[in-house]
Design a protein around this motif. Structure first.
Motif, PDB file in Angstrom:
ATOM      1  N   ASP A 232       0.804  -1.226   0.000  1.00  0.00           N
ATOM      2  CA  ASP A 232       0.000   0.000   0.000  1.00  0.00           C
ATOM      3  C   ASP A 232       0.839   1.279   0.000  1.00  0.00           C
ATOM      4  N   HIS A 233       1.902   1.301  -0.780  1.00  0.00           N
ATOM      5  CA  HIS A 233       2.703   2.509  -0.944  1.00  0.00           C
ATOM      6  C   HIS A 233       2.445   3.068  -2.335  1.00  0.00           C
ATOM      7  N   ILE A 266      -4.671   0.595  -4.337  1.00  0.00           N
ATOM      8  CA  ILE A 266      -3.705   1.250  -3.441  1.00  0.00           C
ATOM      9  C   ILE A 266      -3.880   2.761  -3.483  1.00  0.00           C
ATOM     10  N   THR A 267      -4.036   3.309  -4.682  1.00  0.00           N
ATOM     11  CA  THR A 267      -4.137   4.758  -4.833  1.00  0.00           C
ATOM     12  C   THR A 267      -5.361   5.310  -4.115  1.00  0.00           C
ATOM     13  N   LYS A 269      -6.847   3.985  -1.589  1.00  0.00           N
ATOM     14  CA  LYS A 269      -6.665   3.812  -0.153  1.00  0.00           C
ATOM     15  C   LYS A 269      -5.701   4.849   0.419  1.00  0.00           C
ATOM     16  N   MET A 270      -4.594   5.106  -0.299  1.00  0.00           N
ATOM     17  CA  MET A 270      -3.541   5.963   0.239  1.00  0.00           C
ATOM     18  C   MET A 270      -3.730   7.437  -0.110  1.00  0.00           C
TER      19      MET A 270
END
Length: 467
Positions: A232-233, A266-267, A269-270
């Motif tokens: 998740d980066h 991921i995008t 979420k982050m």
């Protein structure tokens, strides 16, 4: 002279956040040289020290260290302006790269201001420093009314595949060293440097249409970043997205969608569901659906991207215009030419207003609109707009730019459809000459034109010898 304003709200917001809340470390601000001092002035306080390389000779950590030690107590944010002046040769770049750990040990917020060209060079030639950069912020330049259009396509060299292949040859040792680097037991900073360098080389392979080689490198990058950055980066999402784009170009759309979805998860979420990067991935996924012929799904995703872009950037932002153009291309494929022309007109209005009528991106829209007219068999209007686009490309990018080759090919297509095969052959040959010289004989785009020349030549021969 009056100027048209570019909205740098997001960039100023990000820089303000770094100053008020960010951890100590290295940051990059990419901005034109004439804007850097003005940006720094906005944040000048007792906490902020400003060092301008335009007023000193070259990069020297010793000099910078002495300057930092002379700052008043409490100065923990350091603006270093005009790095493009300081790092003007290989020796200075190497010195900057080697001073990374010394800079980090000062436990300050280092904000390096530079232009786009230097940011690109640092990512390749000072990758030890670049791997330590926590965040990059991009400021767009204000555009003069007589802006000539040459500034937008900074990486024009990436269109010359023969030059890229020379760069790849010079990078073979670096590529081999990093590809063989063991993940276990290697320092984190070295692994991140390797990931950055391999990504840059993979992009070059992609530009040469050597997609399999690009994927080999990107899978190594994926492995490194997943191990070092964990899950998740945003950088991992960026790698997934790049892998997806290459699979799409290979025509492996099922795999492309899989990787795009992982990047999107991921995008969102982050960075959030309404972040510009989220909109970009929606746009990328939509392009895959277009290639698959699923226009309804593509339109749905483009609308989501458009909603985000309008909210975050505004309805008249150049990035929003890209999405208008994407939706218009879907309408063109669905043969809804009226709606396509309406959206292309919105795109054109924004680009003519923000960039000018003689800008390459404006010319792209002339070309897109011409495609619609050609589809409607309005060949005279299509030729008029293709010529208008060609004039802009020749005046701003040069007569042998691949964009010009594309328009020559489009003009040839019109003559082909009209049955004027000799005229079609003339323009196909112009397109082929440019692509052969710029992209090489094995590039897919060159081969497409070669096939068109063979078909038209056969038709000419048939007409000359009907029996």
């Amino acid at each position: 002279m009056s100027q048209k304003k570019i909205d740098n709200t997001e960039a100023f917001f990000a820089l303000s956040w770094i100053i008020s809340d960010a951890d100590k470390g290295l940051y990059i601000v990419v901005a034109p040289s004439h804007m850097q001092k003005d940006i720094a002035i906005r944040y000048k306080t007792q906490r902020v020290g400003v060092y301008d390389f335009a007023q000193v000779d070259g990069y020297s950590y010793t000099n910078i260290n002495a300057w930092v030690d002379s700052r008043p107590e409490g100065t923990d944010i350091l603006f270093l302006l005009n790095m493009q002046v300081a790092l003007c040769d290989k020796e200075a770049m190497a010195a900057f790269n080697m001073s990374r750990d010394l800079l980090a040990k000062k436990k300050k917020i280092w904000i390096f201001f530079m232009d786009k060209d230097l940011e690109y060079q640092i990512s390749t030639f000072a990758y030890d420093v670049y791997a330590y950069v926590r965040q990059k912020i991009y400021f767009e330049a204000e555009l003069d009314e007589d802006f000539d259009g040459k500034q937008i396509l900074e990486f024009d060299g990436r269109h010359n595949v023969l030059q890229i292949q020379e760069t790849l040859t010079r990078s073979m040792d670096l590529e081999g060293r990093y590809m063989s680097l063991p993940i276990e037991g290697t320092a984190t900073n070295q692994l991140l440097s390797a990931a950055m360098a391999l990504t840059n080389i993979a992009v070059l392979y992609n530009d040469c249409a050597e997609y399999d080689n690009a994927l080999i490198l990107l899978m190594k990058v994926k492995e490194i970043r997943e191990q070092v950055l964990k899950i998740d980066h945003p950088d991992i999402a960026g790698t997934y997205n790049t892998i997806a784009v290459i699979y799409s170009r290979k025509g492996e759309y099922h795999k492309a969608l899989k990787w795009h979805q992982q990047a999107l998860d991921i995008t969102k979420k982050m960075l959030g569901k309404e972040h510009p990067t989220t909109a970009t991935i929606y746009h990328n996924i939509a392009r895959v659906y277009v290639m698959q012929g699923d226009y309804d799904k593509a339109h749905e995703l483009l609308q989501e991207a458009l909603d985000i872009s309008i909210k975050m950037r505004g309805k008249d932002h150049p990035n929003t215009a890209f999405i208008y153009s994407g939706i218009a291309s879907v309408y063109t494929r669905q043969k809804d030419y009226k709606k396509a022309l309406e959206l292309y007109q919105q795109t054109l209005d924004i680009r003519e207003q923000m960039l000018g009528k003689d800008h390459p991106l404006t010319a792209v829209t002339y070309n897109d609109i011409a495609i619609v007219y050609e589809s409607q068999e309005n060949y005279s209007k299509a030729l008029e707009l293709y010529q208008k686009a060609l004039d802009v490309y020749n005046n701003t990018l040069g007569q042998e730019h691949p964009y010009a080759a594309t328009t020559y090919s489009n003009i040839a297509s019109v003559y082909h459809n009209r049955g004027d095969y000799n005229k079609a052959l003339e323009f196909y040959q112009k397109a082929y000459t440019i692509r052969l010289r710029k992209l090489g004989e094995n590039h897919p785009s060159t081969k497409v034109i070669e096939d068109s020349i063979q078909r038209v030549t056969a038709l000419i021969s048939k007409n000359q010898n009907p029996n």
